[in-house]
Design an enzyme around this catalytic site. Structure first.
Site, PDB file in Angstrom:
ATOM      1  CD  GLU A 354      15.183   8.297  -3.442  1.00 54.85           C
ATOM      2  OE1 GLU A 354      16.258   8.253  -4.065  1.00 54.85           O
ATOM      3  OE2 GLU A 354      14.882   9.232  -2.669  1.00 54.85           O
ATOM      4  CD  GLU A 403      18.962   5.333  -4.297  1.00 54.94           C
ATOM      5  OE1 GLU A 403      20.127   4.996  -4.034  1.00 54.94           O
ATOM      6  OE2 GLU A 403      18.646   5.890  -5.359  1.00 54.94           O
TER       7      GLU A 403
END
Length: 757
Positions: A354, A403
């Site tokens: 991530e 993100e």
């Protein structure tokens, strides 16, 4: 039981004696004349780097056991020595983040980084010259290679001799009775003085009240005895105390091994120590013990150390090792962010990492945990690190879960870095221009990197939806985000091909649209609710699309949820905080230990076939139900480590807990009694029985604890593996520390039986 000569195992007395003993050790490992190792024995001064200003001179020296490195340290919290066996890799030059940032003033040939297994921080070192740098790198690499070939028996012998050296308080190369008693406490044995003295006098053939070299070897042989293995050998060999090929075949059959003449002969040729017995195809007790102590006597199926599953099915048909907030080294609020965290995750087989991307200074996007005090790292440094380590341990695809909190300008910079740094690794178009009606396979995507993120609808730029931001940030952060909605740029959108982040509406909508390349994210609570209320539909949903499950934002200490519940629902991307040790990460490591540590595990057939109605809460015949009785005889343990090393007289009281993790009806825990004051060779001989209904989803966790009557038990070691990777029969279990580093030579010895119910 005969012992083996250890690698440089005698106590130290003086510098000349050190050299003599070390050369004897080098001869044992085939390095007698190796100039690099001789240089390491003398030791040298190096510079240890941590930052631009933190550069300290430290002396480093190979110990005379050929396996330990002494490194001068001012820290009292870390031991001054480390084992060559704890080294994961040696990075040469300016490869680590510290070296890239602060090592440029030194020649690359002088620089190297020691990367450890487990959670120990890497050592960034600079030698005094190019040649000294080469000596350390080559020497460490040679010693690592030799250590990897050591047998379990050699590791045990080395471990005992290390404690012998520490117990020899006056360094006279002899062991008094008081020193022997000290040794016994060091290796976790509590015994009465009378018995200890009896053993001491038995070995003291010289009648000097001190054990000398050959007598110390006899004492070590005594410590290395394994009565339970001798008993098994005696049962199968009969009165003559030797195994013929026929008798060995009988043992192999009960072990569920290949019980043929050819395999029995192969085992004798490989493990028998006596040349005469080997020539006559006979197996002595020593050879038999060597076999049981080898990798072939391990509880984990060695065939599963290789990629053995079909890798040509759609990505949605695999469980994929996934990390949450990969950049964090510690907690979620104020800990450091580091490219080192990506290296650690990728080297543990993680295939989905991530990246929380935010606006940075000088036009460069950064990665950190937004609206917290965690430190910041450059996006481009992370992408470079991923490029360098993505396929070190597995050739199968890596997914970058973006993100994105950046504005248009820095999104363009992100896209430029992704394409420029990753080059041909980056998937920028469908594989072979195929229509996106089904996800490609891991095989088709070998050595490729995929982007998971938002994607523009055809027709132009639109405000970014807040699906993942809403899910993955705290409520206050979400309000901040919604005040400043960002526009997604075409450059970044075009890099999202197979993992388009989409807000989950319903299972009905998934099937009405039949879009395989959309990916939904679920909080742990939402995923648990969906599995409990409509497990069958969730499993079917996950045959088509990827689902990511992540920890709640309230887990500020980086704790994890139980991933087994999510795997039961067929969720592929079960994201965990890799930096947080514990049962949850033990399960993750255990599950992905199989299939060559590739990071991809093929789901059971009943979770891939949409016509099979599998519900984890209610497994039925023909859809996953395959009841087995699992019987585990916990027999003994060997060389368990101390829990409280600061207290000389502290000795563990070990017990073994066996945990079954699977569908709800299979979850169970049973334990043995505790054994008082013996971590060296405790004996239980207890049988634990379990019924397992869905073995293809089941994990077995062996946990060894130090019993405490007044508080919770202390962790000693553990090992977790899939039910489907278990080898039946008499097996050794090599325990792991809390951070998953090997606890060599600590083992459990068990007997495993599996019966159909």
């Amino acid at each position: 039981m005969m012992g083996t000569k250890s690698k440089g195992s005698q106590p130290r007395h003086q510098e000349a004696e050190n050299k003599k003993l070390a050369l004897k050790a080098f001869k044992k490992v085939g390095l007698l004349e190796d100039e690099d190792v001789k240089f390491m024995l003398k030791g040298s001064k190096l510079q240890k780097l941590k930052s631009r200003r933190w550069k300290k001179e430290r002396r480093m020296k190979l110990q005379d056991d050929c396996l330990s490195i002494w490194c001068e340290s001012k820290s009292k919290s870390k031991p001054p020595t480390f084992s060559v066996m704890d080294i994961r890799e040696i990075q040469v030059g300016h490869q680590s983040m510290v070296m890239k940032k602060h090592g440029n003033s030194f020649s690359e040939k002088r620089c190297f980084t020691i990367v450890f297994t487990g959670s120990r921080s890497s050592l960034d070192l600079v030698a005094a010259s190019d040649e000294e740098g080469r000596c350390w790198v080559r020497g460490l690499q040679k010693l690592r290679k030799k250590a990897e070939t050591m047998s379990q028996r050699e590791k045990i012998h080395h471990w005992i001799h290390e404690h012998l050296r520490n117990a020899d308080e006056n360094n006279d190369k002899k062991m008094s009775f008081e020193e022997v008693k000290s040794l016994l406490k060091m290796i976790n044995i509590e015994t009465d003085d009378e018995y200890a003295y009896q053993v001491f006098k038995q070995c003291d053939r010289s009648k000097t009240n001190k054990l000398e070299e050959s007598e110390i070897e006899d004492f070590c042989k005594f410590l290395m005895q394994r009565p339970e293995l001798e008993q098994i050998f005696s049962y199968y060999s009969g009165e003559d105390q030797i195994l013929t090929v026929r008798e060995l075949k009988k043992f192999l059959k009960e072990q569920k091994e290949i019980a043929t003449d050819e395999n029995a002969v192969l085992i004798i040729q490989k493990f028998e120590l006596n040349d005469t017995a080997k020539k006559n195809l006979l197996f002595t007790q020593d050879g038999f013990m060597m076999y049981l102590l080898s990798a072939e006597g391990d509880i984990f199926n060695r065939d599963h150390d290789e990629v053995y599953q079909d890798m040509s099915q759609p990505l949605s048909h695999y469980f994929i090792s996934t990390s949450h907030n990969t950049y964090l080294m510690e907690d979620q609020l104020g800990g450091p962010s580091s490219t080192e965290a990506y290296i650690r995750a990728l080297l543990r087989g993680c295939r989905c990492v991530e990246l929380d991307c935010w606006e940075g200074q000088n036009g460069e996007p950064i990665i950190y945990h937004g609206y917290t005090l965690t430190s910041k790292i450059l996006f481009k440094d992370v992408i470079t690190t991923i490029r360098d380590y993505a396929f070190t341990v597995s050739p199968y695809p890596v997914i970058l879960s973006l993100e994105n909190h950046c504005g248009k300008e820095q999104q363009t910079v992100m896209a430029r870095h992704l394409k420029g740094i990753l080059g041909n690794m980056l998937v920028t178009a469908p594989v072979d221009d195929k229509v996106l009606n089904e996800l490609p396979s891991p095989e088709e995507l070998k050595r490729k990197i995929l982007i998971k993120g938002k994607k523009l609808k055809s027709g132009g730029s639109t405000a970014m939806q807040q699906e993942e931001a809403t899910d993955e940030c705290e409520e206050e952060n979400v309000k901040n985000e919604k005040k400043n909605k960002k526009k997604l740029t075409r450059e970044l959108s075009d890099l999202v091909i197979y993992c388009q982040s989409t807000h989950f509406q319903s299972f009905d909508q998934t099937w009405s649209r039949q879009v395989s390349h959309e990916t939904s994210s679920f909080s742990e609570t939402k995923a648990k609710r969906l599995i409990a209320e409509n497990g069958f539909s969730f499993v079917v949903h996950n045959t088509l699309q990827l689902s990511k499950v992540y920890p709640l934002g309230s887990r500020v200490s980086s704790s994890n949820f139980n991933p087994q519940e999510m795997w039961n629902g067929g969720c592929q991307l079960v994201a965990l905080n890799f930096q947080k040790p514990g049962m949850e990460m033990d399960l993750n490591k255990g599950k992905f230990r199989q299939n060559g540590r590739s990071g991809y595990i093929l789901k059971p057939s009943f979770m891939r076939d949409r016509s099979v109605p599998f519900d984890p809460a209610r497994p039925m015949e023909g859809s996953g139900l395959d009841r087995k009785q699992l019987i585990i005889d916990v027999i003994t343990a060997q060389q368990l480590p101390k829990v409280n090393k600061d207290k000389k007289n502290s000795i563990v009281d070990p017990l073994v807990r066996v945990e079954i993790h699977g569908v709800p009806e299979d979850n169970a825990t049973k334990k043995t009694k505790h054994i008082e004051n013996n971590g060296f060779n405790p004996v239980w001989n207890e049988s634990l029985s379990f019924t397992v209904s869905v073995p293809e989803l089941t994990l077995i966790r062996f946990l060894v604890e130090d019993y405490d009557s007044s508080s919770s038990n202390d962790f000693i070691g553990q090992f977790t593996l899939p039910f489907t990777s278990v080898k039946e029969g008499y097996r050794h279990i090599h325990l792991l520390a809390r951070d998953s580093a090997p606890l060599s030579p600590a083992t459990l010895f068990v007997r495993v039986r599996i019966k159909s119910v």
